[in-house]
Design an enzyme around this catalytic site. Structure first.
Site, PDB file in Angstrom:
ATOM      1  N   GLN A 194      45.344  61.340  57.989  1.00  0.00           N
ATOM      2  CA  GLN A 194      43.878  60.706  57.745  1.00  0.00           C
ATOM      3  C   GLN A 194      44.238  59.463  57.147  1.00  0.00           C
ATOM      4  OE1 GLN A 194      41.142  61.675  58.944  1.00  0.00           O
ATOM      5  NE2 GLN A 194      39.995  60.012  58.203  1.00  0.00           N
ATOM      6  N   ASP A 249      45.835  61.243  67.745  1.00  0.00           N
ATOM      7  CA  ASP A 249      45.145  60.214  67.303  1.00  0.00           C
ATOM      8  C   ASP A 249      45.368  59.100  68.422  1.00  0.00           C
ATOM      9  OD1 ASP A 249      43.343  60.269  65.300  1.00  0.00           O
ATOM     10  OD2 ASP A 249      44.848  60.255  63.553  1.00  0.00           O
ATOM     11  N   LYS A 303      36.737  67.597  61.073  1.00  0.00           N
ATOM     12  CA  LYS A 303      37.519  67.894  62.092  1.00  0.00           C
ATOM     13  C   LYS A 303      37.882  69.235  62.320  1.00  0.00           C
ATOM     14  CE  LYS A 303      39.006  63.013  62.072  1.00  0.00           C
ATOM     15  NZ  LYS A 303      39.956  62.018  61.771  1.00  0.00           N
TER      16      LYS A 303
END
Ligand code: GUN
Length: 293
Positions: free
Chosen positions: A97, A120, A53
């Site tokens: 994460q 997200d 990422k």
């Protein structure tokens, strides 16, 4: 005839080059999109995901920072770190994460991310808005799947889509996106009785169960599009999806490889969401600075 490969890596490269142009435009207004990634513990898979990422952020011209906290970090410490990032004007998008260590309340942590920085798309307001078709941000993996279908010209409307997996990260939002696009959607999981009977009816089969080999070639309808979201490392070190690729590609018309299919699309969608967050922020600043008429 073997299926045509849906080359997510190539499509993602194309999207990333389009994103660069949006980043250049923002830089002319003095804004550089910024992403903060928070990782707990040192799980090697999570480290690779976060590394990818951050790498793509750098390629596209974003600012990024990684906050690595100990696996046994108290929840209060993590919540304080997220509060600071929520207030940090350099940061337009925040991700934690997942999965998190078991002592942490995942819902409380994810929901503490500001809704306008929730790149997200896991905030309940975003997920609720997705049900109604108007989210601020869409979860990256399902959005990546939809974009891959769209950019490769695979129609969705009127087709039977079967999703295997019911997670909040992939399965549920995937089903909502497919419904929103006019597919007839069946949602299964790895324990669904007679799974093969259902998968053989799928024009579009999305597999996100986290079980290597769950879908064999015989479970695929001839001519189907097979999207493998799974990423599993076998004891011999090989990376495989949830679908038996060799078997499925003999029957499918289109199939994603693992790696190089959905994975790069997920990262491109995260960067896209972060650029969008920065664009919204820049537009709000412009509005605030405009003289009242
Ligand atoms: N773990 C697996 N997929 C994801 C994702 O899309 N976002 C985050 N934050 N964690 C994940």
């Amino acid at each position: 005839m073997a299926a045509i490969l849906l080359d997510g890596a190539a499509v993602a490269r194309h999207i990333n080059s389009e994103l660069k142009q949006r980043v250049t435009k923002l830089s002319k207004r003095g804004v550089q999109p910024g992403l903060a990634a928070v990782q707990l513990g040192d799980n090697p898979a999570a480290r690779i995901y976060v590394h990818n990422k951050v790498r793509v952020c750098a390629e596209v011209g974003l600012y990024s920072e990684v906050h690595r906290l100990d696996a046994d970090c108290p929840e209060r410490v993590l919540l304080t770190a997220l509060d600071k990032l929520n207030l940090n004007s350099r940061i337009h998008g925040i991700i934690v994460q997942l999965p998190l260590p078991r002592h942490l309340d995942t819902a409380r942590i994810v929901q503490s991310i500001a809704v306008d920085k929730d790149v997200d798309g896991f905030n309940w307001r975003n997920l609720g808005a997705l049900v109604d078709g108007h989210p601020l941000f869409v979860p990256c993996t399902p959005q990546g799947v939809m974009t891959l279908l769209d950019r490769t010209g695979i129609p969705v409307e009127g087709r039977h889509a079967v999703v295997i997996g019911r997670s909040g990260i992939v399965g549920k939002p995937m089903a909502l996106l497919l419904i929103g696009r006019g597919a007839t959607v069946t949602v299964c999981n790895s324990k669904t009785p007679n799974l093969a009977h259902i998968t053989r009816q799928a024009d579009i089969l999305v597999v996100a169960a986290g079980r290597p080999g769950l879908v064999s070639g015989e479970m695929v309808k001839p001519g189907a599009t097979v999207i493998d979201v799974g990423i599993n490392r076998l004891p011999n070190g090989k990376l495989v999806g949830d679908v038996d690729f060799e078997g499925a590609q003999q029957r499918a018309a289109y199939i994603t490889p693992v790696p190089g299919g959905v994975g790069p699309m997920t990262v491109a969608m995260l960067v896209d969401n972060t650029v969008t967050a920065a664009e919204r922020c820049a537009a709000a600043q412009l509005l605030a600075a405009a003289p009242a008429s």
